[in-house]
Write an enzyme that holds these catalytic residues in place. Structure first.
Site, PDB file in Angstrom:
ATOM      1  N   THR A   1      -6.266  -7.974  10.326  1.00 34.51           N
ATOM      2  CA  THR A   1      -6.089  -6.614   9.552  1.00 34.51           C
ATOM      3  C   THR A   1      -5.455  -4.993  11.018  1.00 34.51           C
ATOM      4  O   THR A   1      -5.437  -4.247   9.988  1.00 34.51           O
ATOM      5  CB  THR A   1      -7.724  -6.321   9.578  1.00 34.51           C
ATOM      6  OG1 THR A   1      -8.066  -7.209   8.672  1.00 34.51           O
ATOM      7  CG2 THR A   1      -7.736  -4.818   9.178  1.00 34.51           C
TER       8      THR A   1
ATOM      9  N   ARG B   1       2.374  -7.273   8.806  1.00 34.30           N
ATOM     10  CA  ARG B   1       1.971  -5.505  10.186  1.00 34.30           C
ATOM     11  C   ARG B   1       1.757  -5.770  11.159  1.00 34.30           C
ATOM     12  O   ARG B   1       2.586  -4.557  11.988  1.00 34.30           O
ATOM     13  CB  ARG B   1       0.175  -5.571  10.439  1.00 34.30           C
ATOM     14  CG  ARG B   1      -0.838  -4.858   8.368  1.00 34.30           C
ATOM     15  CD  ARG B   1      -1.649  -5.882   8.622  1.00 34.30           C
ATOM     16  NE  ARG B   1      -2.570  -6.072   7.036  1.00 34.30           N
ATOM     17  CZ  ARG B   1      -3.555  -6.230   6.439  1.00 34.30           C
ATOM     18  NH1 ARG B   1      -4.376  -6.695   7.455  1.00 34.30           N
ATOM     19  NH2 ARG B   1      -4.163  -5.856   5.607  1.00 34.30           N
TER      20      ARG B   1
ATOM     21  N   ASN C   1      -1.958  -0.025   7.321  1.00 37.69           N
ATOM     22  CA  ASN C   1      -1.526  -1.441   7.616  1.00 37.69           C
ATOM     23  C   ASN C   1      -0.614  -2.575   6.521  1.00 37.69           C
ATOM     24  O   ASN C   1      -0.409  -3.402   6.314  1.00 37.69           O
ATOM     25  CB  ASN C   1      -2.800  -2.807   7.916  1.00 37.69           C
ATOM     26  CG  ASN C   1      -3.533  -2.608   7.066  1.00 37.69           C
ATOM     27  OD1 ASN C   1      -3.721  -1.954   5.837  1.00 37.69           O
ATOM     28  ND2 ASN C   1      -4.670  -2.957   7.723  1.00 37.69           N
TER      29      ASN C   1
ATOM     30  N   PHE D   1     -15.521   4.321   7.888  1.00 36.30           N
ATOM     31  CA  PHE D   1     -13.715   5.069   7.224  1.00 36.30           C
ATOM     32  C   PHE D   1     -13.351   4.816   5.952  1.00 36.30           C
ATOM     33  O   PHE D   1     -12.622   5.233   5.580  1.00 36.30           O
ATOM     34  CB  PHE D   1     -13.217   4.377   7.765  1.00 36.30           C
ATOM     35  CG  PHE D   1     -13.446   2.473   7.928  1.00 36.30           C
ATOM     36  CD1 PHE D   1     -13.044   1.944   6.566  1.00 36.30           C
ATOM     37  CD2 PHE D   1     -13.657   2.200   8.449  1.00 36.30           C
ATOM     38  CE1 PHE D   1     -12.815   0.296   6.118  1.00 36.30           C
ATOM     39  CE2 PHE D   1     -14.285   0.011   8.035  1.00 36.30           C
ATOM     40  CZ  PHE D   1     -13.638  -0.421   7.575  1.00 36.30           C
TER      41      PHE D   1
ATOM     42  N   GLU E   1     -10.074 -10.306  -7.084  1.00 36.52           N
ATOM     43  CA  GLU E   1      -9.446  -9.047  -7.375  1.00 36.52           C
ATOM     44  C   GLU E   1      -8.278  -9.164  -7.921  1.00 36.52           C
ATOM     45  O   GLU E   1      -7.842  -8.338  -9.093  1.00 36.52           O
ATOM     46  CB  GLU E   1      -8.636  -9.009  -5.682  1.00 36.52           C
ATOM     47  CG  GLU E   1      -9.158  -9.477  -4.466  1.00 36.52           C
ATOM     48  CD  GLU E   1      -9.442  -9.143  -3.131  1.00 36.52           C
ATOM     49  OE1 GLU E   1     -10.092  -9.024  -2.375  1.00 36.52           O
ATOM     50  OE2 GLU E   1      -8.018  -9.683  -3.077  1.00 36.52           O
TER      51      GLU E   1
ATOM     52  N   LYS F   1       0.972  -1.377  -0.360  1.00 40.24           N
ATOM     53  CA  LYS F   1      -0.081   0.107   0.357  1.00 40.24           C
ATOM     54  C   LYS F   1       1.110   1.650   0.188  1.00 40.24           C
ATOM     55  O   LYS F   1       2.114   0.987   0.847  1.00 40.24           O
ATOM     56  CB  LYS F   1      -1.005  -0.391   1.498  1.00 40.24           C
ATOM     57  CG  LYS F   1      -2.195  -1.056   1.024  1.00 40.24           C
ATOM     58  CD  LYS F   1      -2.660  -1.770   2.428  1.00 40.24           C
ATOM     59  CE  LYS F   1      -3.909  -2.091   2.472  1.00 40.24           C
ATOM     60  NZ  LYS F   1      -4.658  -2.347   3.903  1.00 40.24           N
TER      61      LYS F   1
HETATM   62  P1  DAT Z   1      -7.791  -7.477   5.386  1.00 36.95           P
HETATM   63  O1  DAT Z   1      -7.271  -5.792   4.562  1.00 36.95           O
HETATM   64  O2  DAT Z   1      -7.297  -7.373   6.769  1.00 36.95           O
HETATM   65  O3  DAT Z   1      -8.607  -7.671   4.515  1.00 36.95           O
HETATM   66  P2  DAT Z   1     -10.678  -5.317   5.589  1.00 36.95           P
HETATM   67  O4  DAT Z   1     -10.788  -6.216   4.459  1.00 36.95           O
HETATM   68  O5  DAT Z   1     -11.357  -6.060   6.473  1.00 36.95           O
HETATM   69  O6  DAT Z   1      -9.417  -6.453   6.302  1.00 36.95           O
HETATM   70  O7  DAT Z   1     -10.600  -4.480   5.401  1.00 36.95           O
HETATM   71  C1  DAT Z   1      -9.868  -4.109   4.657  1.00 36.95           C
HETATM   72  C2  DAT Z   1      -9.325  -2.385   4.865  1.00 36.95           C
HETATM   73  O8  DAT Z   1      -9.524  -0.930   5.314  1.00 36.95           O
HETATM   74  C3  DAT Z   1      -7.746  -3.172   5.722  1.00 36.95           C
HETATM   75  O9  DAT Z   1      -6.887  -3.522   5.075  1.00 36.95           O
HETATM   76  C4  DAT Z   1      -7.580  -1.090   6.778  1.00 36.95           C
HETATM   77  C5  DAT Z   1      -9.041  -0.863   6.565  1.00 36.95           C
HETATM   78  N1  DAT Z   1     -10.115  -1.194   7.315  1.00 36.95           N
HETATM   79  C6  DAT Z   1     -10.527  -2.085   8.113  1.00 36.95           C
HETATM   80  N2  DAT Z   1     -11.253  -1.250   9.114  1.00 36.95           N
HETATM   81  C7  DAT Z   1     -11.039   0.178   8.877  1.00 36.95           C
HETATM   82  C8  DAT Z   1     -11.088   0.795  10.502  1.00 36.95           C
HETATM   83  N3  DAT Z   1     -11.771   0.656  11.435  1.00 36.95           N
HETATM   84  N4  DAT Z   1     -10.727   2.241  10.712  1.00 36.95           N
HETATM   85  C9  DAT Z   1      -9.833   2.115   9.359  1.00 36.95           C
HETATM   86  N5  DAT Z   1      -9.641   1.311   8.257  1.00 36.95           N
HETATM   87  C10 DAT Z   1      -9.949   0.344   8.744  1.00 36.95           C
END
Ligand code: DAT
Ligand code: MG
Length: 151
Positions: free
Chosen positions: A93, A104, A114, A59, A128, A11
């Site tokens: 995450t 991470r 992250n 978010f 994807e 990222k």
């Molecule tokens: P991951 O990236 O572990 O698959 P995800 O698909 O649930 O997690 O979410 C995608 C991204 O969104 C994650 O890497 C960071 C962001 N994100 C998730 N929950 C968040 C939160 N509570 N606050 C801010 N960003 C968040």
């Protein structure tokens, strides 16, 4: 567990922090095979597709701003059980909960920065990869070490 493909994104925070090599090195050392890679500036329409499941989250606007704030590196990795193994290497995450030893857990503090994305299932991975790569950008090659990395 099967030999398949997964999408990994390094990222924009990680590109800015010069962590690209560290992330790639971890997947290389594990034994996975790199089959596609590019540096690009993602746009909103691509991220809307990639993060379809998050568009209603509070978010999401901040996530979009972060993910479009600079270039990222998109990669496809292949190998035995690669989707699950890669998720384990990436860690929780929420970086604050991520175990030491994970990407991470080693390289970040906060959920909003992250460092990496990795597909969470074989089905998600194939969808994807289609968002980020053309079929002809995936390179088929024989890795010379396969008799030492597979039994
Ligand atoms: P991951 O990236 O572990 O698959 P995800 O698909 O649930 O997690 O979410 C995608 C991204 O969104 C994650 O890497 C960071 C962001 N994100 C998730 N929950 C968040 C939160 N509570 N606050 C801010 N960003 C968040
Ligand atoms: Mg996810």
């Amino acid at each position: 567990a099967s030999c398949s493909y997964t999408l990994v994104l390094v990222k924009p925070d990680a590109v800015q922090r010069r962590l690209v090599g560290d992330v790639i090195g971890r997947f290389e050392r594990r034994g996975f095979k790199l089959v596609a890679m590019k540096l690009l500036q993602a746009d909103r329409s691509l991220l809307d597709r990639h993060y379809q499941h998050l568009q209603q989250k509070p978010f999401y606007p901040a996530l979009l701003a972060y993910m479009t704030s600079g270039p990222l590196v998109a990669m496809v990795w292949e190998g035995y059980n690669v989707v699950r193994s890669t998720r384990a290497m990436v860690g929780d995450t929420d970086s604050a909960q991520a175990a030491a030893g994970t990407i991470r857990g080693d390289l970040s503090m906060h959920v909003s920065r992250n460092v990496v994305h990795a597909s969470d299932s074989v089905e998600t991975a194939s969808r994807e990869i289609g968002f980020w790569f053309q079929q002809n950008e995936l390179v088929a090659w024989e890795s010379g070490d396969s008799q030492y990395t597979y039994g």
